[in-house]
Design a protein around this motif. Structure first.
Motif, PDB file in Angstrom:
ATOM      1  N   LYS A  60       0.798  -1.223  -0.100  1.00 30.57           N
ATOM      2  CA  LYS A  60       0.126   0.028   0.138  1.00 30.57           C
ATOM      3  C   LYS A  60       0.933   1.218  -0.156  1.00 30.57           C
ATOM      4  O   LYS A  60       0.505   2.307  -0.743  1.00 30.57           O
ATOM      5  N   ARG A  61       1.933   1.185   0.867  1.00 30.13           N
ATOM      6  CA  ARG A  61       2.835   2.412   0.924  1.00 30.13           C
ATOM      7  C   ARG A  61       3.523   2.569  -0.562  1.00 30.13           C
ATOM      8  O   ARG A  61       3.754   3.707  -0.927  1.00 30.13           O
ATOM      9  N   LEU A  62       3.852   1.684  -1.019  1.00 35.40           N
ATOM     10  CA  LEU A  62       4.655   1.569  -2.662  1.00 35.40           C
ATOM     11  C   LEU A  62       3.583   2.231  -3.352  1.00 35.40           C
ATOM     12  O   LEU A  62       3.788   2.936  -4.380  1.00 35.40           O
ATOM     13  N   GLY A  63       2.180   1.697  -3.470  1.00 35.34           N
ATOM     14  CA  GLY A  63       1.185   2.206  -4.301  1.00 35.34           C
ATOM     15  C   GLY A  63       1.075   3.806  -4.415  1.00 35.34           C
ATOM     16  O   GLY A  63       0.823   4.436  -5.262  1.00 35.34           O
ATOM     17  N   VAL A  64       1.205   4.285  -2.983  1.00 35.93           N
ATOM     18  CA  VAL A  64       0.753   5.536  -2.787  1.00 35.93           C
ATOM     19  C   VAL A  64       1.831   6.388  -3.577  1.00 35.93           C
ATOM     20  O   VAL A  64       1.885   7.558  -4.287  1.00 35.93           O
ATOM     21  N   ILE A  65       3.162   5.916  -3.205  1.00 33.45           N
ATOM     22  CA  ILE A  65       4.610   6.538  -3.973  1.00 33.45           C
ATOM     23  C   ILE A  65       4.612   6.321  -5.497  1.00 33.45           C
ATOM     24  O   ILE A  65       4.889   7.439  -6.128  1.00 33.45           O
ATOM     25  N   VAL A  66       3.804   5.316  -5.998  1.00 28.90           N
ATOM     26  CA  VAL A  66       3.718   5.260  -7.580  1.00 28.90           C
ATOM     27  C   VAL A  66       2.876   5.998  -7.831  1.00 28.90           C
ATOM     28  O   VAL A  66       3.023   6.829  -9.025  1.00 28.90           O
ATOM     29  N   LEU A  67       1.690   6.266  -7.327  1.00 29.19           N
ATOM     30  CA  LEU A  67       0.600   7.265  -7.848  1.00 29.19           C
ATOM     31  C   LEU A  67       1.058   8.554  -7.687  1.00 29.19           C
ATOM     32  O   LEU A  67       0.690   9.610  -8.578  1.00 29.19           O
ATOM     33  N   LEU A  68       1.978   9.023  -6.593  1.00 24.94           N
ATOM     34  CA  LEU A  68       2.758  10.386  -6.468  1.00 24.94           C
ATOM     35  C   LEU A  68       3.569  10.681  -7.721  1.00 24.94           C
ATOM     36  O   LEU A  68       3.461  11.512  -8.482  1.00 24.94           O
ATOM     37  N   PHE A  69       4.196   9.663  -7.986  1.00 22.93           N
ATOM     38  CA  PHE A  69       5.378   9.782  -9.099  1.00 22.93           C
ATOM     39  C   PHE A  69       4.473   9.934 -10.296  1.00 22.93           C
ATOM     40  O   PHE A  69       4.896  10.846 -11.256  1.00 22.93           O
ATOM     41  N   LEU A  70       3.552   9.129 -10.753  1.00 21.14           N
ATOM     42  CA  LEU A  70       2.619   9.245 -11.895  1.00 21.14           C
ATOM     43  C   LEU A  70       2.014  10.565 -12.089  1.00 21.14           C
ATOM     44  O   LEU A  70       1.973  11.059 -13.128  1.00 21.14           O
ATOM     45  N   GLY A  71       1.652  11.102 -10.970  1.00 25.09           N
ATOM     46  CA  GLY A  71       0.883  12.404 -10.784  1.00 25.09           C
ATOM     47  C   GLY A  71       1.941  13.384 -11.259  1.00 25.09           C
ATOM     48  O   GLY A  71       1.764  14.418 -11.996  1.00 25.09           O
ATOM     49  N   VAL A  72       3.144  13.484 -10.552  1.00 25.13           N
ATOM     50  CA  VAL A  72       4.265  14.511 -10.983  1.00 25.13           C
ATOM     51  C   VAL A  72       4.541  14.266 -12.491  1.00 25.13           C
ATOM     52  O   VAL A  72       4.781  15.448 -13.075  1.00 25.13           O
ATOM     53  N   PHE A  73       4.772  12.887 -12.826  1.00 24.48           N
ATOM     54  CA  PHE A  73       5.301  12.836 -14.308  1.00 24.48           C
ATOM     55  C   PHE A  73       4.132  13.343 -15.039  1.00 24.48           C
ATOM     56  O   PHE A  73       4.399  14.054 -16.397  1.00 24.48           O
TER      57      PHE A  73
END
Length: 254
Positions: free
Chosen positions: A225-238
């Protein structure tokens, strides 16, 4: 052909009709303590002391308990029996033949029990939390115990010394489907013998045990779940950068 269509329709509706006809006990919401290491550690202790005598968790190794903050020494000294090693699977010595003789059925493996009990009525954790807190004395049963969530269950109340002995009280009510009949409705418990814990302490201990069972079903769930949040934040910035880059590119073209 018409007969075949009717038969298919009946078979399709049969499971829904069966579920609708079953009287299910309302489930209490289980506290989520899967991120609380002290609760998980207490739940692991309760699991080893009260569940692992009959139920195995063959998909889990003792050394995985290091993920909830326990050291190898703590696991060895507090959660292992003499002949077991830290790297062993959580299995039991109870043979399936003896289990079937004593309980009428082989106790299920609890590795993913929290997932297996999930339904439209609530999560698997809700089912387990309510089930473990609704045992009552019933001398008509072979084990001397019964349960409101799982009527006529073959499992005895493993934690009765903590909760104490309780009788259940029912009142007769009219059957909503047939006014000429009455059905028993749960109206409360009567404490016959006190346990070593108060009702609140037992509820808290059960919540810890259920949280451990939920964690055990997927020990990496919090990391996932923690990695999922990080990935979503990264995709948002990208996505933001790609949008601005696209706008800049087409600005030069024009």
């Amino acid at each position: 052909m018409k007969l075949l269509k009717k038969l298919i329709a009946v078979l399709a509706l049969a499971p829904a009709l069966t579920l609708a006809s079953e009287a299910t006990f309302p489930l209490d919401q289980a506290p989520d303590r899967t991120r609380d290491l002290s609760s998980l550690q207490n739940g692991a202790k309760l699991f080893v002391n009260y569940c692992l005598n009959c139920h195995s968790a063959s998909a889990m190794r003792y050394n995985r308990l290091k993920d909830i903050g326990l050291t190898e020494e703590q696991i060895q000294n507090n959660l292992l029996f003499t002949s077991e090693k830290v790297g062993d699977l959580m299995t039991v010595s109870l043979s399936p033949k003896d289990a079937k003789t004593w309980f009428g059925a082989v106790p299920p493996d609890l590795s993913v029990i929290a997932r297996a009990k999930a339904s439209g009525e609530g999560s698997g954790a809700d089912w387990l939390y309510t089930y473990l807190r609704t045992f009552y004395k019933d001398d008509t049963r072979p084990t001397g115990w019964n349960n409101l969530v799982f009527p006529n269950v073959g499992m005895p109340h493993a934690m009765w010394e903590l909760q104490g002995v309780r009788n259940v009280k029912f009142v007769d009510e009219k059957d909503p489907h047939d006014a000429s009949k009455v059905v028993p409705k749960f109206s409360g418990f009567e404490q016959v013998k006190p346990g070593t814990m108060t009702a609140l302490d037992f509820d808290n201990a059960t919540a810890d045990l259920v949280s451990y069972l939920e964690w055990m079903g997927e020990p990496a769930q919090n990391t996932r779940k923690r990695l999922g949040v990080i990935v979503l934040l990264f995709l948002g910035v990208f996505l933001l950068l790609a949008w601005r880059l696209n706008a800049s590119y087409w600005k030069e073209v024009k």
